[in-house]
Motif scaffolding. Structure first.
Motif, PDB file in Angstrom:
ATOM      1  N   LEU B  62       0.752  -1.517   0.393  1.00  0.00           N
ATOM      2  CA  LEU B  62       0.140  -0.263  -0.333  1.00  0.00           C
ATOM      3  C   LEU B  62       0.753   0.517   0.042  1.00  0.00           C
ATOM      4  O   LEU B  62      -0.174   2.615   0.019  1.00  0.00           O
ATOM      5  N   GLY B  75      -0.306   5.355  -3.409  1.00  0.00           N
ATOM      6  CA  GLY B  75      -0.625   3.772  -2.137  1.00  0.00           C
ATOM      7  C   GLY B  75      -0.880   4.510  -1.276  1.00  0.00           C
ATOM      8  O   GLY B  75      -0.495   5.753  -0.911  1.00  0.00           O
ATOM      9  N   GLU B 170      -7.184   1.606  -1.107  1.00  0.00           N
ATOM     10  CA  GLU B 170      -5.733   0.953  -1.774  1.00  0.00           C
ATOM     11  C   GLU B 170      -4.721   1.945  -2.069  1.00  0.00           C
ATOM     12  O   GLU B 170      -3.758   2.506  -1.940  1.00  0.00           O
TER      13      GLU B 170
END
Lengths: 169, 291
Positions: B62, B75, B170
């Motif tokens: 992430l 991310g 995400e």
């Protein structure tokens, strides 16, 4: 000791184990678990910078950092700054220049400045001001702090030049 | 006062898949925690109830800044420091870089994340107006699958969003086309001091003109003047297709005056917020006109 687990941390170059609750912040683990009371609790809300330590060389606020997230990282506190019996130039210069008065904010300032001087040994006053903008001092008015940091940078530059000079010989 | 934390627990997932499975299995009772720069402020003060947390800080999938043909990809765990240091961000998304530089100070920027700023959902969130200006899309994921939400539709009310209890943010996707057509742009933050301040007013403005000199894309985004950070679409529509002159500036500022609903709170007053919002917007338009 209910609900405690063994936490293994690398602090000031040493592997240390202590029992901690899963939600403990790094500040509590350092002070209460490892007896490293040089790191201070100021505001407890991420505003004053007194609890600043280094995680893998970067300043973080230990009052807001989950201790469990520090496993596998190198943590440096004020106790890890001196080299044997020799004070770090920042410690010496803060003392000499009057950059530390009541002293409560000093450990946080020194950790922030350690990271600054690690990447920039010729900081301008502006760069210093930005770097320390998250550390509050209610005694000095910051002027002597900035002087102390400039003096430390000078010592570190001279030291580096000395080392390079020796290497050339 | 320290929070009574006895009912409090932290789960440490080994991967994103593991995290999503745990969030689903908990029946929505796990709250994600990343850098902790917002959560621990409330927890240390005892102003939120202890709960069950899922520590996503270690999920490297992430983290980080990338790009594909059409989008910049950030991310959810990308920190403000990473945004500030990224040459791609400096070149393409200066409003986001400027916003990142005003969050707390270096120690907060090393731990605070873009996904956290979005999920926390404060109307004063420093990065949020910039994301609105760049037409950001939020990719969210759960065991049920992935979906993408335009950021201007993400919040549904004060600190409320479309994020379901089993969903994680995400990544943030920013269309390159939007970044390229930002034009003249300005980030503003008005706080008690330059560092470590929570915004009294935060905003990002962008104004792009076509070859005929007429405005062909315009974004006006403000935080701390409504329950959610928001785009002032009435003002945008009013400006689009027009040539910037004194009359247009005056009418646009008037529309902004009608569109914002600032409140009195511990950090500022509705009156001050309104006055400052209008002035910084007017100044931005005047400077754009002269450039």
């Amino acid at each position: 000791m209910k609900n405690r687990e063994i936490l293994e941390l690398e602090v000031n170059g040493h592997r240390r184990q202590t029992a901690a609750r899963p939600y403990d912040v790094l500040l509590d683990v350092l002070r209460d678990g490892l007896d490293l009371t040089g790191t201070k609790r100021g505001c407890d809300m991420g505003t004053c910078g007194c609890c600043t330590v280094l995680m893998d060389g970067k300043p973080v606020l230990s009052c807001l950092t989950l201790a469990g997230q520090c496993e596998g990282k190198a943590i440096t506190t004020i106790e890890g700054l001196k080299d044997g019996a020799h004070l770090h130039p920042l410690q010496k210069c803060f003392a000499d220049a009057g950059g530390s008065q009541c002293g409560f904010c000093t450990p946080g300032f020194l950790m922030t400045c350690t990271a600054l001087l690690e990447k920039n040994q010729e900081p301008s006053d502006g760069e210093i001001r930005e770097a320390i903008s998250g550390n509050m001092c209610r005694c000095t008015g910051y002027v002597k702090i900035i002087e102390a940091i400039q003096q430390s940078a000078e010592v570190l530059r001279a030291r580096k030049a000395g080392n390079e000079g020796q290497a050339d010989v | 006062m320290r929070a009574p934390l006895s009912q409090f627990g932290v789960e440490s997932p080994s991967s994103l898949e593991d995290a999503l499975a745990r969030m689903e299995a908990s029946g929505g009772r796990l709250t994600p925690m990343a850098g902790g720069t917002d959560l621990y402020v409330y927890l240390n003060a005892g102003s939120i109830e202890p709960g069950r947390w899922i520590d996503i800080w270690g999920l490297d999938e992430l983290r980080g800044i990338a790009e594909d043909k059409t989008h910049y990809l950030l991310g959810a765990l990308t920190t403000y420091s990473q945004i500030r240091k990224s040459p791609v961000m400096q070149q393409a998304l200066p409003l986001l870089v400027e916003a990142a530089a005003t969050v707390g100070a270096v120690a907060i920027q090393n731990r605070g994340t873009l996904g956290g700023n979005i999920a926390n959902g404060s109307p004063a969130g420093d990065s949020l107006p910039s994301l609105l200006v760049y037409d950001a899309e939020i990719d969210v994921r759960s065991v049920r699958g992935s979906r993408s939400v335009p950021f201007h539709q993400f919040y549904t009310g004060y600190r409320a969003s479309v994020l379901a209890k089993d969903e994680l943010i995400e990544r943030i996707r920013i269309p390159k086309a939007a970044a390229a057509r930002a034009g003249a742009s300005r980030f503003i933050k008005v706080g008690t001091r330059a560092a470590q301040a929570i915004s009294k007013v935060v905003g990002a403005f962008a104004l792009h003109r076509g070859e005929d000199g007429k405005i062909d894309r315009c974004r006006v985004a403000l935080g701390s003047v409504a329950p959610v950070p928001c785009r002032m679409t009435q003002v945008e529509d009013h400006l689009t297709g027009q040539t910037l002159d004194g009359e247009l500036i005056a009418s646009a500022v008037e529309l902004l005056d009608e569109g914002i609903k600032p409140i009195d709170d511990i950090r500022s007053t509705a009156r001050y917020r309104r006055f400052v919002s209008l002035r910084v917007f007017e100044r931005f338009l005047q400077e754009s006109r002269e450039s």
